[in-house]
Design a protein around this motif. Structure first.
Motif, short mmCIF file in Angstrom:
data_model
loop_
_atom_site.label_atom_id
_atom_site.label_comp_id
_atom_site.label_asym_id
_atom_site.label_seq_id
_atom_site.Cartn_x
_atom_site.Cartn_y
_atom_site.Cartn_z
N MET A 156 0.84 -1.16 -0.04
CA MET A 156 0.08 0.11 -0.08
C MET A 156 0.92 1.27 0.13
O MET A 156 1.47 1.53 0.87
CB MET A 156 -0.97 0.00 1.11
N MET A 157 0.94 2.10 -1.09
CA MET A 157 1.66 2.97 -1.26
C MET A 157 1.55 4.31 -0.76
O MET A 157 1.99 5.16 -0.49
CB MET A 157 2.51 3.18 -2.92
N VAL A 158 0.04 4.50 -0.90
CA VAL A 158 -0.60 5.66 -0.65
C VAL A 158 -1.83 5.67 0.14
O VAL A 158 -2.46 4.76 -0.06
CB VAL A 158 -0.66 6.56 -2.05
N GLN A 159 -2.10 6.47 1.25
CA GLN A 159 -3.43 6.06 2.28
C GLN A 159 -3.96 7.48 2.14
O GLN A 159 -3.09 8.54 2.78
CB GLN A 159 -2.92 5.48 3.39
N PHE A 160 -5.22 7.50 1.82
CA PHE A 160 -5.87 8.81 2.17
C PHE A 160 -6.95 8.58 3.13
O PHE A 160 -7.66 7.45 3.08
CB PHE A 160 -6.73 9.16 1.06
N ARG A 161 -6.97 9.61 4.02
CA ARG A 161 -8.48 9.43 4.89
C ARG A 161 -9.00 10.88 5.25
O ARG A 161 -8.30 11.79 5.12
CB ARG A 161 -7.65 9.06 6.42
N ASN A 162 -10.23 10.86 5.37
CA ASN A 162 -10.97 11.91 5.26
C ASN A 162 -10.55 12.99 6.69
O ASN A 162 -10.35 12.48 7.65
CB ASN A 162 -12.27 11.74 5.63
N THR A 170 2.26 2.63 3.70
CA THR A 170 1.85 2.13 5.16
C THR A 170 1.47 0.96 5.42
O THR A 170 1.46 0.70 6.57
CB THR A 170 0.31 2.76 5.15
N GLN A 171 1.71 -0.08 4.54
CA GLN A 171 1.22 -1.19 4.80
C GLN A 171 1.70 -2.32 3.83
O GLN A 171 1.80 -1.97 2.50
CB GLN A 171 -0.34 -1.51 5.07
N LEU A 172 2.16 -3.70 4.44
CA LEU A 172 2.34 -4.65 3.29
C LEU A 172 1.33 -5.73 3.69
O LEU A 172 1.12 -6.24 4.82
CB LEU A 172 3.82 -5.24 3.46
N GLU A 173 0.76 -6.27 2.81
CA GLU A 173 -0.48 -7.30 2.83
C GLU A 173 -0.12 -8.44 2.26
O GLU A 173 0.06 -8.74 1.00
CB GLU A 173 -1.83 -6.72 2.20
N HIS A 174 0.20 -9.61 3.10
CA HIS A 174 0.46 -10.97 2.61
C HIS A 174 -0.80 -11.82 2.43
O HIS A 174 -1.49 -12.00 3.58
CB HIS A 174 1.73 -11.50 3.50
N VAL A 175 -0.97 -12.51 1.57
CA VAL A 175 -2.05 -13.46 1.42
C VAL A 175 -1.52 -14.66 0.78
O VAL A 175 -0.92 -14.97 -0.09
CB VAL A 175 -3.20 -12.74 0.52
N TYR A 176 -2.16 -15.92 1.53
CA TYR A 176 -1.51 -17.30 1.03
C TYR A 176 -2.68 -18.18 1.07
O TYR A 176 -3.66 -18.00 1.93
CB TYR A 176 -0.41 -17.50 1.66
N ASN A 177 -2.66 -19.39 0.24
CA ASN A 177 -3.47 -20.48 0.36
C ASN A 177 -2.86 -21.65 -0.02
O ASN A 177 -2.07 -21.58 -1.21
CB ASN A 177 -4.83 -20.24 -0.33
N ILE A 178 -2.83 -22.98 0.57
CA ILE A 178 -2.34 -24.07 0.13
C ILE A 178 -3.52 -25.15 0.46
O ILE A 178 -3.72 -25.40 1.49
CB ILE A 178 -0.88 -24.27 1.00
#
Length: 253
Positions: A156-162, A170-178
């Motif tokens: 996640m390179m850019v984050q907008f909040r009101n 701001t974040q790295l999101e790791h997702v896996y499935n086996i």
């Protein structure tokens, strides 16, 4: 009579969201129109519903939706609703809506937009980034296919909040499935999950806050699964880890 003050709405926040959504819809329509009528694209995906009892004294209802809208555009959402045992009211609600656009037809990279909704005011986010699907990467795909494993990482390179300052990285999101013992069990047993690695910047130092869930599921009847899930949420001040157990109902199409 004195009128209540008008709410200060950050129009930039909503303008960014509308622009990105419109852009992705235009890209999707272009991708669909480019496909021949002899071989029209069929929307694929799944919907699943999960209900758990958590050892930290609350229940969770989660539903996930995945839609492959075209060869290059994908939508995915998750929604969590938590409630304390013995209470009909929801304590927390959290949802993520993701739009992903594959850079090229054969690329393992996606441009991503994530819209995060939370219970409360002025705390929703729009996040922009790039996702790398390791299992669709040349020279790595054979290994992942042999292991019946998929893995992706989303930066996640850019984050907008009101009414808040724009944040970056701001974040790295790791997702896996086996699929475990896929041949012997005919793809009835799986292990899957995610790890959200939130990046904190403080006076030149970097630290991480983790939110992670790892689910073991066994298909015992038609579309029904028994599920066991290990959870960690470091945003909790107490009892950051817990074990959830329950049922999953999944429909694929």
């Amino acid at each position: 009579m004195k009128l209540p003050p008008k709410k200060n709405i950050n129009t930039k926040f909503y303008s960014v969201f509308k622009f990105i959504l419109l852009l992705l819809l235009l890209l999707n329509s272009k991708s669909v129109s480019a496909q021949t009528s002899k071989d029209p694209f069929k929307v694929k995906g799944f919907v699943d519903f999960n209900i758990y009892n958590d050892t930290r004294n609350f229940n969770t209802l989660t539903y996930n939706i995945l839609l492959q809208l075209s060869e290059r555009v994908q939508y995915f959402s998750l929604t969590n609703n938590d409630g304390f045992l013995g209470s009909p009211d929801l304590a927390t609600t959290y949802a993520e809506h993701n739009l992903r656009y594959k850079i090229t037809k054969k690329s393992p990279l996606d441009i991503t937009m994530q819209y995060v909704l939370r219970k409360g005011e002025q705390n929703d986010d729009i996040k922009l980034g790039f996702r790398w699907r390791f299992n669709n990467t040349k020279k790595l795909d054979r290994f992942f296919k042999k292991m019946n494993l998929s893995y992706s990482i989303n930066l996640m390179m850019v984050q907008f909040r009101n009414q808040s300052k724009t944040k970056y990285g701001t974040q790295l999101e790791h997702v896996y499935n086996i699929n475990l013992f896929s041949k012997k069990l005919n793809n009835r047993l799986y292990l899957g999950g995610f790890a959200d690695q939130i990046i904190n910047y403080n006076n030149g130092n970097i630290s991480f806050t983790w939110v992670t869930e790892h689910q073991l599921g066994y298909k015992f009847f038609d579309r029904l699964y028994l599920v066991l899930e290990y959870r960690v949420n470091q945003f909790f001040t107490k009892k950051q880890s817990g074990l959830g157990y329950g049922l999953e109902y999944k429909v694929t199409f």
